[in-house]
Design an enzyme around this catalytic site. Structure first.
Site, mmCIF file in Angstrom:
data_model
loop_
_atom_site.group_PDB
_atom_site.id
_atom_site.type_symbol
_atom_site.label_atom_id
_atom_site.label_comp_id
_atom_site.label_asym_id
_atom_site.label_seq_id
_atom_site.Cartn_x
_atom_site.Cartn_y
_atom_site.Cartn_z
ATOM 1 N N HIS A 158 20.513 11.965 -23.382
ATOM 2 C CA HIS A 158 19.298 11.908 -22.816
ATOM 3 C C HIS A 158 18.079 11.447 -23.796
ATOM 4 O O HIS A 158 18.316 11.400 -25.166
ATOM 5 C CB HIS A 158 18.901 13.511 -22.516
ATOM 6 C CG HIS A 158 17.620 13.555 -21.611
ATOM 7 N ND1 HIS A 158 16.357 13.383 -22.312
ATOM 8 C CD2 HIS A 158 17.587 13.756 -20.243
ATOM 9 C CE1 HIS A 158 15.581 13.839 -21.212
ATOM 10 N NE2 HIS A 158 16.063 13.961 -20.037
ATOM 11 N N ASP A 217 22.339 19.324 -28.000
ATOM 12 C CA ASP A 217 21.572 19.390 -27.157
ATOM 13 C C ASP A 217 22.314 20.085 -25.882
ATOM 14 O O ASP A 217 23.096 19.655 -25.236
ATOM 15 C CB ASP A 217 21.100 17.918 -26.427
ATOM 16 C CG ASP A 217 19.963 18.078 -25.254
ATOM 17 O OD1 ASP A 217 19.861 19.154 -24.888
ATOM 18 O OD2 ASP A 217 19.740 17.073 -24.858
ATOM 19 N N GLN A 268 22.346 21.185 -20.683
ATOM 20 C CA GLN A 268 23.122 21.173 -19.490
ATOM 21 C C GLN A 268 24.350 22.051 -19.715
ATOM 22 O O GLN A 268 25.047 21.998 -18.515
ATOM 23 C CB GLN A 268 23.499 19.767 -19.279
ATOM 24 C CG GLN A 268 22.409 18.809 -18.946
ATOM 25 C CD GLN A 268 21.658 19.268 -17.676
ATOM 26 O OE1 GLN A 268 22.218 19.730 -16.710
ATOM 27 N NE2 GLN A 268 20.318 18.820 -17.480
ATOM 28 N N LYS A 318 16.677 25.520 -17.053
ATOM 29 C CA LYS A 318 17.845 25.004 -16.275
ATOM 30 C C LYS A 318 19.092 26.145 -16.306
ATOM 31 O O LYS A 318 20.076 25.798 -16.239
ATOM 32 C CB LYS A 318 18.257 23.731 -17.611
ATOM 33 C CG LYS A 318 17.572 22.536 -17.339
ATOM 34 C CD LYS A 318 18.127 21.425 -18.169
ATOM 35 C CE LYS A 318 17.009 20.398 -18.353
ATOM 36 N NZ LYS A 318 16.493 19.452 -16.878
ATOM 37 N N CYS A 371 16.750 9.553 -17.354
ATOM 38 C CA CYS A 371 16.385 9.758 -18.441
ATOM 39 C C CYS A 371 17.501 9.425 -19.550
ATOM 40 O O CYS A 371 17.628 10.025 -20.689
ATOM 41 C CB CYS A 371 15.726 10.896 -18.992
ATOM 42 S SG CYS A 371 14.091 11.321 -17.958
#
Length: 402
Positions: free
Chosen positions: A119, A196, A199, A222, A360
């Site tokens: 991202h 990261d 997700q 999220k 993104c």
């Protein structure tokens, strides 16, 4: 057996709009009533600023805020709540690491290894840092199925590699990386690793001590929590080497016009009034999710993804982007003769909410020769009927646009 409909009944927005088929969960999830209640209860009973007041309300607010930090630590099995820094989200957490740890430890010629899946939030902060310190960013290629080229990853590791940044699960095409193996490989050359997890945390049980990463970041919104708050986890010994990145109240030990000394982590990185009510909602979301049958939810979400991917194979004029063996509940679709924005508008008219664009992740889309895709992403409250409606909507839309 997991009952998605029973769980769906806990989400007020979905109850108010039963016709809505919400498949934009990689962008943000809907919020269960317990999260809404937790924030409202805080404002109705406990609202005060934290860490500064001696009155009872301030003490109660501080207890709620620090209790939320402890909940985040438990959720990822951190060794201590002092390893949790509250941020505005995963993006701010990565910027914090780049501007604090990166600026203190990276120098000209040092290398930053990033996957092509990243991202923008895990690319741009490192580019900004590299422009200042002379570090070099090296992207790792993808395979044709959208998985990471593991051989290329290993070939790019060297003693010059100081930081490896990896998405746990791609927000754009769903590829899941074997991060435990990649972390171990990076550590063998002495590199630090930032994952990261934006997700991943809603779909996978994260044990940060087993993963042995150096930094792990994620956003509340999220994972069924409020917007405007997220978390940076970092090992205590690493946080102790990191200078402040923003100045202000609460992050100091003592201030005079001659000199300032700083508080230990995590306060050193939390200048100003934090997102107090949001932290309470964040904790409520994580505690709510921990109370669910998480393996059953993961199986349910994966079954929805497989049902959609199988159904898409029966529709002419489209293809699934990202077919690696390990995937999160994300399906990205490209069209032969239709623009994804047009398709999404037709779907929206049928009360089906999906995402379109480059997500993104422009370097990823460029590497695949695409400008954009249509993305459907699942959460625990989605159902097989949602998938059937999307498949029917796509078939009808492509016929209309033909």
């Amino acid at each position: 057996m997991f009952d998605a409909l029973a769980l769906r009944a806990q989400f007020p927005l979905l109850l108010r709009a039963p016709e809505l088929i919400y498949l934009d969960n990689a962008a943000t999830t809907q919020k269960p009533l317990v999260v809404l209640d937790a924030e409202r209860h805080f404002y109705e009973t406990t609202n005060a600023n934290v860490h500064r007041g001696s009155h009872r309300l301030a003490v109660a607010a501080t207890d709620a805020f620090e209790g939320a930090r402890a909940s985040v630590a438990r959720f990822i099995n951190a060794a201590s709540s002092d390893e949790i820094v509250f941020t505005r989200g995963a993006t701010e957490a990565i910027n914090l690491v780049a501007q604090s740890w990166g600026a203190a430890h990276l120098h000209a010629g040092d290398e930053i290894l990033l996957s092509t899946l990243e991202h923008h939030a895990n690319i741009v902060p490192w580019q900004m840092l590299a422009a200042r310190c002379g570090a070099i960013i090296k992207p790792v290629r993808l395979l044709s199925d959208g998985g990471l080229d593991i051989e290329h990853f290993h070939s790019q590791l060297s003693a010059k590699t100081k930081l490896v940044g990896l998405a746990h699960i791609s927000n754009a095409i769903g590829s899941e990386l074997p991060i435990a193996d990649l972390i171990a490989a990076a550590h063998r050359v002495g590199a630090k690793v930032l994952i990261d997890g934006a997700q991943a945390v809603a779909h996978k049980v994260i044990d940060i001590q087993l993963l042995d990463a150096d930094f792990y970041v994620f956003s509340s919104h999220k994972v069924y929590g409020p917007t405007g708050i997220g978390a940076l986890w970092a090992r205590a010994d690493i946080l102790a080497t990191m200078p402040p990145w923003q100045g202000g109240g609460e992050m100091i030990e003592r201030v005079s016009f001659e000199a300032t000394s700083y508080a230990p982590a995590p306060a050193r990185f939390e200048a100003g009034t934090p997102a107090i009510a949001q932290s309470v909602g964040f904790a409520a979301a994580l505690e709510w999710l921990q109370a669910q049958d998480r393996p059953a939810i993961a199986r349910h979400e994966d079954a929805l993804r497989l049902q959609l991917e199988q159904g898409l194979r029966q529709i002419d004029g489209l293809r699934v982007i990202g077919t690696s063996a390990q995937k999160g509940p994300v399906v990205s679709i490209a069209f032969s003769d239709a623009h994804p924005y047009d398709v999404a508008q037709f779907l929206d008219a049928r009360n089906i909410a999906v995402r379109v664009g480059n997500h993104c992740a422009q370097p990823l889309l460029s590497s695949l020769g695409l400008k954009g895709t249509l993305r459907a992403s699942f959460a625990a409250y989605n159902t097989s009927a949602d998938v059937e409606a999307l498949l029917a909507g796509l078939s009808e839309t492509l016929e209309l646009l033909a």
